[in-house]
Design an enzyme around this catalytic site. Sequence first.
Site, PDB file in Angstrom:
ATOM      1  N   LYS A   4      19.162   7.602 -32.464  1.00  0.00           N
ATOM      2  CA  LYS A   4      20.058   8.306 -33.385  1.00  0.00           C
ATOM      3  C   LYS A   4      20.604   9.571 -32.736  1.00  0.00           C
ATOM      4  O   LYS A   4      19.884  10.276 -32.012  1.00  0.00           O
ATOM      5  CB  LYS A   4      19.305   8.640 -34.671  1.00  0.00           C
ATOM      6  CG  LYS A   4      20.174   9.130 -35.829  1.00  0.00           C
ATOM      7  CD  LYS A   4      19.325   9.277 -37.091  1.00  0.00           C
ATOM      8  CE  LYS A   4      20.135   9.724 -38.292  1.00  0.00           C
ATOM      9  NZ  LYS A   4      19.297   9.815 -39.515  1.00  0.00           N
ATOM     10  N   SER A  27      21.280   7.906 -43.490  1.00  0.00           N
ATOM     11  CA  SER A  27      22.210   8.407 -42.495  1.00  0.00           C
ATOM     12  C   SER A  27      22.136   7.697 -41.149  1.00  0.00           C
ATOM     13  O   SER A  27      23.000   7.886 -40.286  1.00  0.00           O
ATOM     14  CB  SER A  27      21.964   9.903 -42.274  1.00  0.00           C
ATOM     15  OG  SER A  27      20.658  10.140 -41.773  1.00  0.00           O
ATOM     16  N   SER A  44      16.863   7.564 -45.096  1.00  0.00           N
ATOM     17  CA  SER A  44      17.828   7.285 -44.029  1.00  0.00           C
ATOM     18  C   SER A  44      17.418   6.220 -43.027  1.00  0.00           C
ATOM     19  O   SER A  44      18.229   5.800 -42.210  1.00  0.00           O
ATOM     20  CB  SER A  44      18.167   8.578 -43.278  1.00  0.00           C
ATOM     21  OG  SER A  44      18.931   9.428 -44.106  1.00  0.00           O
TER      22      SER A  44
END
Length: 448
Positions: free
Chosen positions: A77, A155, A179
């Site tokens: 990420k 996210s 997320s």
Amino acid sequence: MFKPLRALAQDLDIGAVTAQALVETALARIQDPSGEGARAFLSVDGAAALEQAQFYDRQRKAGRPVPPFAGIPIGVKDLFDLKGQVTRAGSAVLNNAPQAKADAPAISRLKAQGFIAVGRNNMTEFAYSGVGLNPHYGTPRSPYDRKTGRIPGGSSSGAGVAVADGMVPLAIGTDTGGSCRIPASYNGVVGYKPSTGRIPTDGAYPLSKTLDSIGPLARTVDCCALADAALAGDWDGHIATPRHELRFALPRSYFADTIDETVTADFARAVADLRRAGILIEEVTLDELAQLPALNAKGGISAVEAILHHRAQIAEVGAGYDQRVRRRIESGAQISAPDYVEILTMRRQLIGRFNRAMTGFDALVMPTTCNVAPPISALERDEEYLRLNFLSLRNTFTGNFLDCCGISLPMHREGEAPTGFMLMAPHGQDQQIFAAARAVEKVLAGRG
């Protein structure tokens, strides 16, 4: 698709595949112009990944020892520090930030186990949304109904899509309100949120110091367990078989008025299948859950801690933010210090009550998200953005607020809209939740 991590590691050890071949496959899939790679990954470090893969291949050929997962490609990420790279956290305002001087400790632990980071996964700017939109770099599309273009969940949006599309067998995300689990649900993969404090969050761009956790997304429960073990370093990743009859708590009426028909049908079928397989599922009343919406109506802990981190930056370059994200962050300024302290106090009390209520249960179960992934176009209006963001986060956030560990795994039929089945348990019960999740996975995948 890539094989599961354990099988890949075995193939590498016996020479059935090379690390170079695995990395080249990942890079080819990411760079395929007909796929989602350009949106699922914000950057790719192919040369360095191939160099590391070739090193592991030489070591193996020479009979020298290598780490257990040496040569397996992963996605990381965009909010994690990688040495020599800029950590943008999905934002354009950090494009000129200094390069990281070292890898985030969590990523260092994975690299020590032999995993190779091939690139940085897209994400919601500053990790502050459950839908996964990114106006700066584009929004990767969920694998279901790609012609329409549906949200990936956030996210950790790029992580979910990258795993679902077979670009990498493992991606590392974060989970502050769901997320890891939301993208897992919307993309039909497995996503894990560990107990807070097990995995160091240093070197990961913060959203909420209180709630942030780091977790994996992969295609199986076993893959997530192996990744979790590498990240946390407090167990070996081998899931034990439960020695007792599993018993799950199903919250009575908590989500009945919010989930759509598809999720309702998939969850009812999953519960029926699990009961037939011998798992006890009992409806319970948990008053603790009913108090969460009011406690977090103004943004709660995340908003307060986010505005503390962002206020100086917003004052300087706020126009460059995704304005929806900016407004959510700025809502934290409306929460007074006494209100914040009261939320923390109430949280401690609710966690204690929840943990006592869960005595004798192996997990709390519910749908991961209240709806299937909606079309990206549906979020053009701010009202729908807010409504769908709430529905995406509603169930998963209960686990973050109540300090649980939790996992989402697919419960839909093949070819249909992805939906997630979520299990959560009190803090520290990570190994137990993996054991329960693997039992559920065997039933829902038709292998039990």
